[in-house]
Design a protein around this motif. Structure first.
Motif, PDB file in Angstrom:
ATOM      1  N   MET A 129       0.823  -1.219   0.000  1.00  0.00           N
ATOM      2  CA  MET A 129       0.000   0.000   0.000  1.00  0.00           C
ATOM      3  C   MET A 129       0.853   1.263   0.000  1.00  0.00           C
ATOM      4  O   MET A 129       0.566   2.227   0.704  1.00  0.00           O
ATOM      5  CB  MET A 129      -0.934   0.010   1.221  1.00  0.00           C
ATOM      6  CG  MET A 129      -1.935  -1.119   1.262  1.00  0.00           C
ATOM      7  SD  MET A 129      -3.186  -0.944  -0.033  1.00  0.00           S
ATOM      8  CE  MET A 129      -4.226  -2.388   0.306  1.00  0.00           C
ATOM      9  N   TYR A 174      -3.901   3.398   1.953  1.00  0.00           N
ATOM     10  CA  TYR A 174      -4.718   2.212   1.682  1.00  0.00           C
ATOM     11  C   TYR A 174      -5.394   2.363   0.327  1.00  0.00           C
ATOM     12  O   TYR A 174      -6.048   3.372   0.056  1.00  0.00           O
ATOM     13  CB  TYR A 174      -5.748   2.060   2.793  1.00  0.00           C
ATOM     14  CG  TYR A 174      -6.383   0.693   2.861  1.00  0.00           C
ATOM     15  CD1 TYR A 174      -5.674  -0.391   3.366  1.00  0.00           C
ATOM     16  CD2 TYR A 174      -7.694   0.489   2.441  1.00  0.00           C
ATOM     17  CE1 TYR A 174      -6.255  -1.646   3.445  1.00  0.00           C
ATOM     18  CE2 TYR A 174      -8.281  -0.764   2.521  1.00  0.00           C
ATOM     19  CZ  TYR A 174      -7.559  -1.822   3.022  1.00  0.00           C
ATOM     20  OH  TYR A 174      -8.136  -3.072   3.098  1.00  0.00           O
ATOM     21  N   ASN A 194       2.595   2.786   9.291  1.00  0.00           N
ATOM     22  CA  ASN A 194       1.278   3.355   8.970  1.00  0.00           C
ATOM     23  C   ASN A 194       0.656   4.103  10.143  1.00  0.00           C
ATOM     24  O   ASN A 194      -0.562   4.253  10.220  1.00  0.00           O
ATOM     25  CB  ASN A 194       0.326   2.259   8.474  1.00  0.00           C
ATOM     26  CG  ASN A 194       0.075   1.179   9.514  1.00  0.00           C
ATOM     27  OD1 ASN A 194       0.717   1.161  10.569  1.00  0.00           O
ATOM     28  ND2 ASN A 194      -0.845   0.283   9.226  1.00  0.00           N
ATOM     29  N   TYR A 216       2.331  -2.303   8.284  1.00  0.00           N
ATOM     30  CA  TYR A 216       1.612  -3.040   7.234  1.00  0.00           C
ATOM     31  C   TYR A 216       2.594  -3.882   6.453  1.00  0.00           C
ATOM     32  O   TYR A 216       3.718  -3.474   6.163  1.00  0.00           O
ATOM     33  CB  TYR A 216       0.899  -2.046   6.313  1.00  0.00           C
ATOM     34  CG  TYR A 216      -0.176  -2.656   5.455  1.00  0.00           C
ATOM     35  CD1 TYR A 216      -1.428  -2.940   5.988  1.00  0.00           C
ATOM     36  CD2 TYR A 216       0.050  -2.947   4.116  1.00  0.00           C
ATOM     37  CE1 TYR A 216      -2.438  -3.498   5.203  1.00  0.00           C
ATOM     38  CE2 TYR A 216      -0.940  -3.500   3.326  1.00  0.00           C
ATOM     39  CZ  TYR A 216      -2.181  -3.782   3.869  1.00  0.00           C
ATOM     40  OH  TYR A 216      -3.166  -4.337   3.088  1.00  0.00           O
ATOM     41  N   TRP A 234      -2.262  -6.647   8.046  1.00  0.00           N
ATOM     42  CA  TRP A 234      -2.071  -5.652   9.097  1.00  0.00           C
ATOM     43  C   TRP A 234      -1.299  -6.281  10.263  1.00  0.00           C
ATOM     44  O   TRP A 234      -1.633  -7.374  10.710  1.00  0.00           O
ATOM     45  CB  TRP A 234      -3.417  -5.165   9.631  1.00  0.00           C
ATOM     46  CG  TRP A 234      -4.278  -4.459   8.639  1.00  0.00           C
ATOM     47  CD1 TRP A 234      -5.178  -5.021   7.774  1.00  0.00           C
ATOM     48  CD2 TRP A 234      -4.355  -3.045   8.412  1.00  0.00           C
ATOM     49  NE1 TRP A 234      -5.797  -4.065   7.028  1.00  0.00           N
ATOM     50  CE2 TRP A 234      -5.319  -2.832   7.394  1.00  0.00           C
ATOM     51  CE3 TRP A 234      -3.701  -1.947   8.980  1.00  0.00           C
ATOM     52  CZ2 TRP A 234      -5.637  -1.560   6.936  1.00  0.00           C
ATOM     53  CZ3 TRP A 234      -4.020  -0.679   8.516  1.00  0.00           C
ATOM     54  CH2 TRP A 234      -4.971  -0.490   7.506  1.00  0.00           C
TER      55      TRP A 234
END
Length: 468
Positions: free
Chosen positions: A121, A154, A248, A260, A265
């Motif tokens: 991401m 994200y 993150n 991440y 996660w």
């Protein structure tokens, strides 16, 4: 039901039944205290064996459920497998797979974007375009204005691009690619993955599987890529995917800011998870050798993780525990789970029946038949494209289906009289997190007051008048 795990009592696997009872009681308490908040199914593994499992009626454990963004972790797994097969490298440039997008791609860093950046991401975009028209074009038309790998954002379209790349190099959809490589070895027999208008698996969402499938997927990762003695995914990829690849956030108390990986996660307490909107969890706890799969419709996604860690951390042992009477209590509790609905007040019941036209279409239908009594509700909606029939009995959930534009959606309904001439109907679409509430008010003008819970940001409220 496809039972691929051995069942065992918690104490046999070194887990306190008392702790598990507290966990389930905590789930029930959260459901009672929070609006529009319901667990659907849960399965807990220790040492690869099921020590607790159950579904909250009307949901069923074997029923496929929409995974929302938990789908992303499966897309990541497909990329890991394809790397081992030599189909691609994580350092391949994304634009090289879509040369036709060079005239559309915007931003200084388009040529620097790699598959690895999409996985963690960090594509370098400031926002995500809507998924309209050509989804690949939608991704590239959003400028890549930061150096890839330097900023977490994200990005569901980024995961779709991974699916599109896999389809290009494998010659088949992401879902079909995973059938012999992941779904079949894990015993995932019934699955479906929604596709874009271009016939590409959505990647970032849209996978439908059940809670035991989630648990099997988590066990694969807990075992470093091995399931039932067969290696499916390389240990290196599992390690990298479930390690921090990009920061993150800095909130030490949040499980959304622990880092991440590759579509996973990181969590507190050494855990990690695949995660989908409204509470679809594949939680892996390596230090406890545990996996927890959950499907749900939740308006608070941190609360379940807090509850799990509060009740289980420190409550597991490396050796078996003495038998406990709580084990039987837990077993009985798991068999009787149910989403509670409004209590019936029979003194408010009235008899009512009629065919009506609606001032606003409901499920695409403008004509409705309603029959209300102290026993419950009969409702029928029909037109040439769809139909929806509900028969509720006071005090229980009733199964039904919505047939709409050639497709169908499984649902269950329950109802109760809650006030003078007022009947409350609750409809839960049991393959997703959508809940509809209706109040039929019988007065000078017959009306339906409705509320649709779509997610934890939005509800839709309105009134539909019935015109006789």
């Amino acid at each position: 039901m496809n039972r691929r795990f051995e069942r065992a009592k918690p104490e046999e696997q070194g887990v306190s039944s008392t702790a598990l009872v507290k966990l389930i009681e905590g789930m029930k308490r959260q459901m009672a205290e929070k609006e529009d908040y319901a667990f659907h199914s849960v399965m807990i593994l220790r040492h690869g064996k099921v020590i607790a499992e159950g579904s909250f009626a009307p949901f069923e454990q074997a029923q496929a459920h929409l995974m929302f963004s938990l789908s992303k972790s499966f897309t990541s797994t497909a990329i890991g497998i394809s790397v081992e097969e030599g189909l691609l490298s994580l350092d391949d440039k994304v634009i090289d797979f879509f040369p036709e997008m060079r005239g559309i791609a915007k931003g200084t860093y388009t040529d620097d974007l790699t598959i690895r950046h999409l996985l963690c991401m960090s594509a370098g975009q400031d926002q995500e375009n809507m998924m309209t028209g050509n989804w690949v074009e939608a991704f590239f038309s959003q400028p890549i204005s930061h150096a890839p790998g330097t900023k977490f954002m994200y990005n569901t379209l980024g995961t779709y691009i991974l699916s599109a790349i896999l389809q290009k190099v494998s010659g088949t959809t992401l879902e079909a690619y995973l059938e012999p490589r992941l779904f079949e070895p894990l015993g995932i027999r019934e699955h479906h993955w929604h596709q874009s208008p271009q016939g590409i698996s959505a990647g970032g969402f849209g996978l439908m599987i059940n809670v035991e499938d989630i648990a099997a997927f988590g066990q694969l990762y807990l075992n470093k890529g091995v399931f039932n003695g067969k290696r499916i995914l390389s240990e290196r990829y599992v390690t990298d995917a479930t390690s921090v690849q990009i920061a993150n956030g800095e909130d030490v108390n949040s499980d959304w800011t622990q880092g991440y990986g590759y579509q996973f996660w990181m969590c507190r307490n050494g855990a990690y998870r695949g995660d989908g909107a409204y509470g679809q969890y594949c939680l892996v706890m390596p230090d406890e050798d545990m996996v927890i799969g959950i499907t749900a419709g939740l308006s608070d996604l941190q609360a379940p993780l807090d509850l799990i860690f509060e009740t289980l951390i420190g409550e597991v042992s490396d050796v078996a525990l003495p038998p406990s009477d709580k084990s039987f209590e837990l077993s009985q509790m798991m068999k009787s789970l149910m989403i509670e609905f409004a209590a019936d007040k029979a003194e408010y019941a009235v008899d009512f029946e009629g065919d009506f036209s609606l001032s606003e279409a409901l499920y695409g239908c403008s004509d409705i038949y309603v029959k209300l009594s102290e026993k419950g509700l009969e409702l029928s909606l029909r037109n040439e494209y769809s139909h929806f029939e509900i028969n509720t009995t006071i005090g229980e959930w009733s199964k039904t289906k919505l047939f709409f534009l050639g497709g169908e959606m499984a649902a269950s309904a329950a109802g109760a009289w809650i006030g003078e001439g007022t009947y409350r109907l609750e409809i839960r679409f049991t393959e997703s997190a959508v809940v509809d509430y209706y109040e039929f008010k019988i007065g000078d003008v017959l009306s339906i007051h409705y509320k649709r819970w779509i997610n934890h940001w939005e509800t839709r409220d309105g009134i539909i008048e019935m015109i006789s």
